[in-house]
Scaffold this active site. Structure first.
Site, PDB file in Angstrom:
ATOM      1  N   ASP A   1     -13.752 -67.793 -22.734  1.00 23.85           N
ATOM      2  CA  ASP A   1     -14.611 -68.558 -23.478  1.00 23.85           C
ATOM      3  C   ASP A   1     -15.998 -68.257 -23.740  1.00 23.85           C
ATOM      4  O   ASP A   1     -16.650 -68.597 -24.997  1.00 23.85           O
ATOM      5  CB  ASP A   1     -14.369 -70.203 -23.040  1.00 23.85           C
ATOM      6  CG  ASP A   1     -14.732 -70.371 -21.410  1.00 23.85           C
ATOM      7  OD1 ASP A   1     -15.087 -69.191 -20.741  1.00 23.85           O
ATOM      8  OD2 ASP A   1     -14.660 -71.338 -20.838  1.00 23.85           O
TER       9      ASP A   1
ATOM     10  N   MET B   1     -11.607 -69.451 -18.378  1.00 28.10           N
ATOM     11  CA  MET B   1     -11.547 -68.135 -17.802  1.00 28.10           C
ATOM     12  C   MET B   1     -11.090 -68.317 -16.200  1.00 28.10           C
ATOM     13  O   MET B   1     -10.957 -69.506 -15.707  1.00 28.10           O
ATOM     14  CB  MET B   1     -12.663 -67.281 -17.397  1.00 28.10           C
ATOM     15  CG  MET B   1     -13.320 -66.842 -18.939  1.00 28.10           C
ATOM     16  SD  MET B   1     -14.792 -65.977 -18.933  1.00 28.10           S
ATOM     17  CE  MET B   1     -14.373 -64.203 -18.196  1.00 28.10           C
ATOM     18  N   HIS B   2     -10.514 -67.407 -15.650  1.00 23.36           N
ATOM     19  CA  HIS B   2     -10.083 -67.481 -14.090  1.00 23.36           C
ATOM     20  C   HIS B   2      -8.993 -67.943 -13.788  1.00 23.36           C
ATOM     21  O   HIS B   2      -8.370 -67.761 -12.722  1.00 23.36           O
ATOM     22  CB  HIS B   2     -11.321 -67.780 -13.389  1.00 23.36           C
ATOM     23  CG  HIS B   2     -12.679 -67.274 -13.838  1.00 23.36           C
ATOM     24  ND1 HIS B   2     -13.128 -66.084 -14.112  1.00 23.36           N
ATOM     25  CD2 HIS B   2     -13.901 -68.060 -13.992  1.00 23.36           C
ATOM     26  CE1 HIS B   2     -13.968 -65.890 -14.346  1.00 23.36           C
ATOM     27  NE2 HIS B   2     -14.667 -67.072 -14.325  1.00 23.36           N
TER      28      HIS B   2
END
Length: 485
Positions: free
Chosen positions: A237, A78-79
């Site tokens: 995830d 992520m991110h």
């Protein structure tokens, strides 16, 4: 029918082939490099993700009836900020979730805009790993690159775009950008204005199980697959791993021991931790979840084993560890700073309590225990919100260790359910693809039918009591050392 699940991780992409009964027929893993151009920075090439994923799909489907492949779902780190230009070319290497360069921008958001205001806009405060601070860093430090941005993508969404040609994201992954109004499931106009970007630069939002498109015809021909293969939006995830472990619906818990570590609590209702120590995100089942995330979990064990002890014999190093609950050595697992609950990119790892009779077993044990104690920090926040848990699922590479699972069960004082497949995010991606293709009515039905618990590690009252005393000491260490970091 077959469904492909993709776990776009930090060190490798893992792909699996699942049938409609949940049987995993094959698993393939393809590694790619990670770059640390400056201390605290962490970058990767999105082109590497795509190249290795395509090779993985080719290998995964080499021996199966290719016409039976119906859908693909992706769970991913992520991110990360993937910036594309007007030709959909990658502008610069992706800035990853564990990158700590945005301390200034994060502090500015939390102080200038204010944590209460950020929480009202997005249900979360700023953390160094989130996407919005990365955009602000890029605007300040690389203005020429920032001006070229046509589309802002997340890692697994870049892969979905390459497969389908559609700029898309799902609500769970978008929740970690600090650009999404999580409660109302729409982009936050206020945050877009703060970051200097427009909604047209952002991908279209979907539920994780929704079909965003089909496999590009030329790609389908090259892989020998049907051009009717459906691509679903997928999930971040941790949300994908939660689907893969059956952590959907209300009041379920999953602990992930991957590169990072998480404690994930699903809920049918939207809720926010008033202290913002836990993230409040949308879930891949269409509802919501609270999550505590530590930046270095299994990464700590990998660092200790391979960089310090210079061995890959993980089982051998753990074989001599027998005196659980009695170790005098503590380890703070903050190799890349920490997120939940401290939100401190400057925090660093350290060993405390060594003596002349300390050996490598005690040090190895301390690493495993330190990760468990740090996860317990987030569990304590959940308890303070009135959340009562008795058991948790577990997944991730660290979950392969029987010793680590026993430590987790006793440090957390929770029953730890082990599922048949430990391929959390990849399995979750495949399940989401099956739902999108109509195999199941919804994610909860799919998880109930496909996810099987095969073992439970019970906490041992005497050992849990010992760890309760050890944890009370552990939780004093970070506050005492904070000013030295």
């Amino acid at each position: 029918m077959y469904y492909i699940g993709i776990d776009l991780g930090t060190s490798a992409v893992k792909l699996l082939l699942m049938d409609e009964k949940g049987t995993v027929h094959k698993v393939v893993s393809k590694e790619y490099p990670i770059c640390f151009p400056h201390p605290g920075w962490s970058e990767q090439s999105p082109e590497d993700w795509y190249a290795q994923s395509i090779e993985g799909i080719r290998e995964l489907t080499a021996d199966c009836e290719k016409e039976m492949v119906a859908g693909i779902g992706c769970g991913g780190q992520m991110h990360g900020l993937v910036a594309l230009d007007d030709q959909d070319r990658v502008i610069r290497p992706a800035i990853l979730w564990n990158d700590g360069r945005t301390a200034k921008q994060t502090e500015d958001l939390n102080q200038r805009i204010g944590k209460e205001t950020l929480s009202k806009y997005t249900a979360n405060i700023a953390f160094a790993g989130f996407t919005a601070p990365k955009l602000l860093w890029m605007r300040e430090e690389e203005p020429e690159n920032f001006a070229r941005i046509e589309k802002i993508m997340l890692p697994k969404d870049y892969l979905s775009y390459c497969l389908s040609g559609v700029h898309c994201t799902d609500y769970s992954d978008a929740s970690g950008t600090l650009l999404l109004d999580v409660e109302h499931k729409c982009w936050s106009r206020e945050m877009l204005e703060i970051c200097g970007v427009s909604e047209k630069q952002l991908p279209k939002l979907y539920e994780s199980y929704e079909v965003v498109g089909t496999l590009k015809p030329e790609l389908a021909r090259g892989l020998g697959l049907s051009a009717d293969v459906k691509i679903v939006a997928g999930a971040g995830d941790n949300a994908a791993a939660a689907v893969g472990t059956g952590t959907v619906g209300d009041g379920k818990c999953n602990i992930s021991l991957g590169t990072s570590g998480t404690i994930f609590i699903s809920s049918r209702k939207f809720g926010v931790d008033a202290h913002n120590a836990l993230h409040s995100f949308a879930h891949a089942d269409g509802h919501y979840h609270l999550m505590g995330c530590m930046l270095s979990a299994a990464a700590c064990n990998k660092w200790w084993m391979e960089e310090i002890l210079k061995t890959e014999d993980y089982a051998g190093e753990q074989a001599g560890i027998h005196k659980l609950g009695e170790n005098q050595v503590f380890y703070l697992p903050y190799l890349m700073g920490e997120r939940s609950p401290h939100n401190d990119p400057d925090a660093r790892a350290c060993f405390i309590g060594m003596s002349m009779d300390t050996g490598r077993e005690e040090m190895t044990q301390a690493v495993l225990e330190g990760v468990a104690f740090a996860l317990r920090d987030s569990l304590e926040v959940a308890k303070s919100l009135g959340i009562h848990l008795e058991r948790t699922k577990i997944c991730g590479g660290g979950a392969k260790s029987a010793l680590w699972k026993r430590i987790i069960a006793n440090v957390m004082n929770l029953k730890v359910d082990v599922i048949a497949s430990e391929e959390g995010p990849g399995l979750g991606g495949a399940i989401l693809a099956a739902v999108g293709c109509g195999e199941f009515a919804d994610v909860e039905e799919a998880a109930a039918k496909l996810v099987r618990v095969v073992d439970t590690v019970e906490p041992e009252p005497e050992l849990a009591a010992k760890y309760e005393e050890r944890y009370a000491k552990f939780r004093k260490l970070y506050p005492a050392l904070k000013e030295t970091f």
